[in-house]
Design a protein around this motif. Structure first.
Motif, mmCIF file in Angstrom:
data_model
loop_
_atom_site.group_PDB
_atom_site.id
_atom_site.type_symbol
_atom_site.label_atom_id
_atom_site.label_comp_id
_atom_site.label_asym_id
_atom_site.label_seq_id
_atom_site.Cartn_x
_atom_site.Cartn_y
_atom_site.Cartn_z
ATOM 1 N N GLN A 1 -14.451 32.043 -18.557
ATOM 2 C CA GLN A 1 -14.675 30.746 -17.930
ATOM 3 C C GLN A 1 -13.339 30.144 -17.508
ATOM 4 O OE1 GLN A 1 -16.540 28.492 -21.055
ATOM 5 N NE2 GLN A 1 -18.529 28.695 -20.082
ATOM 6 N N PHE A 2 -13.389 29.352 -16.446
ATOM 7 C CA PHE A 2 -12.210 28.591 -16.056
ATOM 8 C C PHE A 2 -12.672 27.293 -15.417
ATOM 9 C CE2 PHE A 2 -13.259 31.150 -12.406
ATOM 10 C CZ PHE A 2 -13.044 30.324 -11.323
ATOM 11 N N SER A 3 -11.831 26.277 -15.503
ATOM 12 C CA SER A 3 -12.179 24.987 -14.906
ATOM 13 C C SER A 3 -11.503 24.875 -13.547
ATOM 14 C CB SER A 3 -11.753 23.827 -15.812
ATOM 15 O OG SER A 3 -10.374 23.845 -16.009
ATOM 16 N N GLU A 4 -12.151 24.207 -12.625
ATOM 17 C CA GLU A 4 -11.594 24.043 -11.281
ATOM 18 C C GLU A 4 -10.578 22.920 -11.226
ATOM 19 O OE1 GLU A 4 -15.070 23.581 -8.893
ATOM 20 O OE2 GLU A 4 -15.328 25.728 -8.694
ATOM 21 N N THR A 5 -10.598 22.037 -12.176
ATOM 22 C CA THR A 5 -9.602 20.969 -12.236
ATOM 23 C C THR A 5 -8.585 21.323 -13.307
ATOM 24 O OG1 THR A 5 -10.956 19.758 -13.821
ATOM 25 C CG2 THR A 5 -11.234 19.199 -11.505
ATOM 26 N N ASN A 6 -7.426 20.756 -13.206
ATOM 27 C CA ASN A 6 -6.375 21.038 -14.171
ATOM 28 C C ASN A 6 -6.636 20.241 -15.446
ATOM 29 O OD1 ASN A 6 -4.089 21.970 -15.351
ATOM 30 N ND2 ASN A 6 -2.667 20.789 -14.101
ATOM 31 N N TYR B 1 -15.684 33.843 -13.996
ATOM 32 C CA TYR B 1 -14.989 34.820 -13.170
ATOM 33 C C TYR B 1 -15.861 36.058 -13.028
ATOM 34 C CZ TYR B 1 -11.526 38.185 -11.613
ATOM 35 O OH TYR B 1 -10.864 39.142 -10.916
ATOM 36 N N ARG C 1 -16.515 27.424 -14.017
ATOM 37 C CA ARG C 1 -17.006 28.588 -13.274
ATOM 38 C C ARG C 1 -16.742 29.840 -14.096
ATOM 39 N NH1 ARG C 1 -14.892 28.676 -7.386
ATOM 40 N NH2 ARG C 1 -16.206 30.494 -7.435
ATOM 41 N N CYS D 1 -14.679 22.223 -21.441
ATOM 42 C CA CYS D 1 -14.094 22.377 -20.102
ATOM 43 C C CYS D 1 -14.684 21.430 -19.067
ATOM 44 C CB CYS D 1 -14.248 23.814 -19.617
ATOM 45 S SG CYS D 1 -13.123 24.938 -20.446
ATOM 46 N N THR E 1 -17.341 21.222 -14.261
ATOM 47 C CA THR E 1 -16.923 22.091 -13.157
ATOM 48 C C THR E 1 -16.408 23.426 -13.666
ATOM 49 O OG1 THR E 1 -14.745 21.080 -13.160
ATOM 50 C CG2 THR E 1 -16.372 20.169 -11.631
#
Length: 80
Positions: A26-31, A48, A46, A41, A44
């Motif tokens: 998982q990763f967030s689109e915002t910092n 991978y 997403r 998170c 937002t």
């Protein structure tokens, strides 16, 4: 430094025998700092999608490369 082309799947120069990589989950689109398990998170988030797991896409890409190599005409150089 520079670039070079080698044929995939033949382990030329032994370059395919020692490959390591990491694939994110998982990763967030915002910092925003997420915890390791990703539970904070936010909305937002997403996932991978690893392109190396898409065998249809890899086969399609390799067939395009093979077609390009087959249609290239040999270049002859003439010394002056």
């Amino acid at each position: 430094m520079g670039f070079f082309r080698i044929e995939m799947g033949k382990n030329l120069l032994g370059i395919e025998s020692k490959i390591n990589w990491a694939t994110p989950g998982q990763f967030s689109e915002t910092n925003y700092p997420c915890s390791e398990d990703g539970n904070n998170c936010g909305p937002t988030v997403r996932m991978y999608i690893d392109p190396s797991a898409d065998m249809e896409s890899i086969s399609r890409r390799l067939s395009v490369i093979q077609h390009e190599e087959e249609t290239l005409s040999p270049v002859s150089y003439q010394l002056q």
